[in-house]
Design an enzyme around this catalytic site. Sequence first.
Site, PDB file in Angstrom:
ATOM      1  N   HIS A 149      74.611  51.926  84.855  1.00  0.00           N
ATOM      2  CA  HIS A 149      74.734  52.371  86.255  1.00  0.00           C
ATOM      3  C   HIS A 149      73.544  52.021  87.156  1.00  0.00           C
ATOM      4  O   HIS A 149      73.647  52.152  88.368  1.00  0.00           O
ATOM      5  CB  HIS A 149      74.958  53.882  86.365  1.00  0.00           C
ATOM      6  CG  HIS A 149      76.042  54.434  85.503  1.00  0.00           C
ATOM      7  ND1 HIS A 149      77.332  53.944  85.512  1.00  0.00           N
ATOM      8  CD2 HIS A 149      76.028  55.434  84.581  1.00  0.00           C
ATOM      9  CE1 HIS A 149      78.061  54.621  84.650  1.00  0.00           C
ATOM     10  NE2 HIS A 149      77.300  55.523  84.062  1.00  0.00           N
ATOM     11  N   ASP A 193      74.160  50.745  77.135  1.00  0.00           N
ATOM     12  CA  ASP A 193      73.662  51.378  75.907  1.00  0.00           C
ATOM     13  C   ASP A 193      74.768  52.062  75.119  1.00  0.00           C
ATOM     14  O   ASP A 193      74.744  52.062  73.883  1.00  0.00           O
ATOM     15  CB  ASP A 193      72.521  52.350  76.225  1.00  0.00           C
ATOM     16  CG  ASP A 193      72.851  53.352  77.322  1.00  0.00           C
ATOM     17  OD1 ASP A 193      73.988  53.340  77.855  1.00  0.00           O
ATOM     18  OD2 ASP A 193      71.966  54.156  77.663  1.00  0.00           O
TER      19      ASP A 193
END
Length: 489
Positions: free
Chosen positions: A81, A243
């Site tokens: 993000h 991740d």
Amino acid sequence: MYLGIDCGTQGTKALVLDPVGGRVLGQGSAPHDLLSGDGGRREQDPAQWVEALCLATAQALAEAGVDGQQVRGVGVSGQQHGLVLLDRHGQVLRPAKLWCDTESSAQNQRLLDHLGGTQGSLDRLGVAIAPGYTVSKLLWTLEEHPEVFRQIARILLPHDYLNFWLTGRACSEYGDASGTGYFNVRQRQWDLQMLRDIDPAGRLQQALPTLIEPRQAVGTLLPDVARRLGLNPQARVSSGGGDNMMGAIGTGNIQPGVVTMSLGSSGTVYAFSDQPRVSVEPEVATFCSSTGGWLPLICTMNLTNVTRAVRDLFALSLEAFNRQVEMAPIGAEGVLMLPFLNGERVPALPHATGSLLGLTPGNLTAANLCRAAVEGTTFGLRYGLDLLRSAGLSSQSIRLIGGGARSAAWRQMVADIMNTDITCPREAEAAALGAAIQAAWCDNVAELPALCERCVHLEDSLAARPVPAHVQAYEQVYLQYRHHIRALG
């Protein structure tokens, strides 16, 4: 040999993987600083990521005793993000706004209203945009820093930026792109109209990176970068990913039936799906995986940041904190923490603040406060797991990763609160491992299932099974948590 890099919120990790022997040969790490401010500002300087990558890589190679010229591929995992803006010379325009930044919450709400609310967002994008997603950061930049906005030539996510630094190419892959808020997860393509709605002149859509498939390489290392890192200049840089997507690979979560839970700065729960089954629950993000499928996911914004804050309050080491947690009983003698220090995404309470409930003169102890912090954050994950279960997810066992997974007390707590068996991979740095495995897959060492079978090992000594009496006791405390959540909604 293959190098896996994980650029997280707290620091960058690196490891060297032998995919043939299925062994991690060496590891390294370097910390990051967080730039915090009023209004929910959480930013980092991308130059620090580069420096940390160099330091962590050098440590990993040294510990492995491996000549960097033996490295055939590099994979990069990055915190999702985040917004990295570059000018036409490839220079960073301002600090990167992170996943935990809520300064653009007002812009996110306006964009959500523009889409027709959560249902409109789900219908159009396959996800309900939330504070922290990338798209609201773009509108925030336009409104708060118009002089920066006018200079935008590239829009990158953190892992995209590191791939750009390594190769000179601006690319993105479907998994990480899923969390931008301007990507259609069903069709696996950018939603260009979303960006034109923000900037009718078209600057933003022209600044987008090229989308590539998960198994595609971004390119090879730039000569100067290869020399600085001491790596083989012909080493291929894989697509990489967010991740969570790399953590899925690093835990063998590449086919239906496996659930991964991460106890890190944020808390995440996710499972592989071979179809884009978009949940009716807006808090479930049906992201794409970085392996060709989808990865329905929930993310809480408060986890080890909360336990760290309580540790700092009492000046406790990690070992001393864990001892305090173990000293207090289930339910912390009535002390309940709603741990929303950063607002919260799951449950959807972006403007909430943290609170302590049930305090009395007799239960106000360090042990109870420490345990309440761990229980409160774990209840948020249970709330999210309930959403995934209601969407049809099966969770016979959970693969637990992240810093919190190193705590025996926390592992048992997760098993009891989720009423599910817990296993832990032997390699704690699942995202870095997943990035290295993906790099080997991209380099055609073997197919992905064979690589995961060879390289992902579960550690029996770190397993935990739910205790029926504990499950029953926690269910009562969890019901109190749900009651207070409804009051906040």
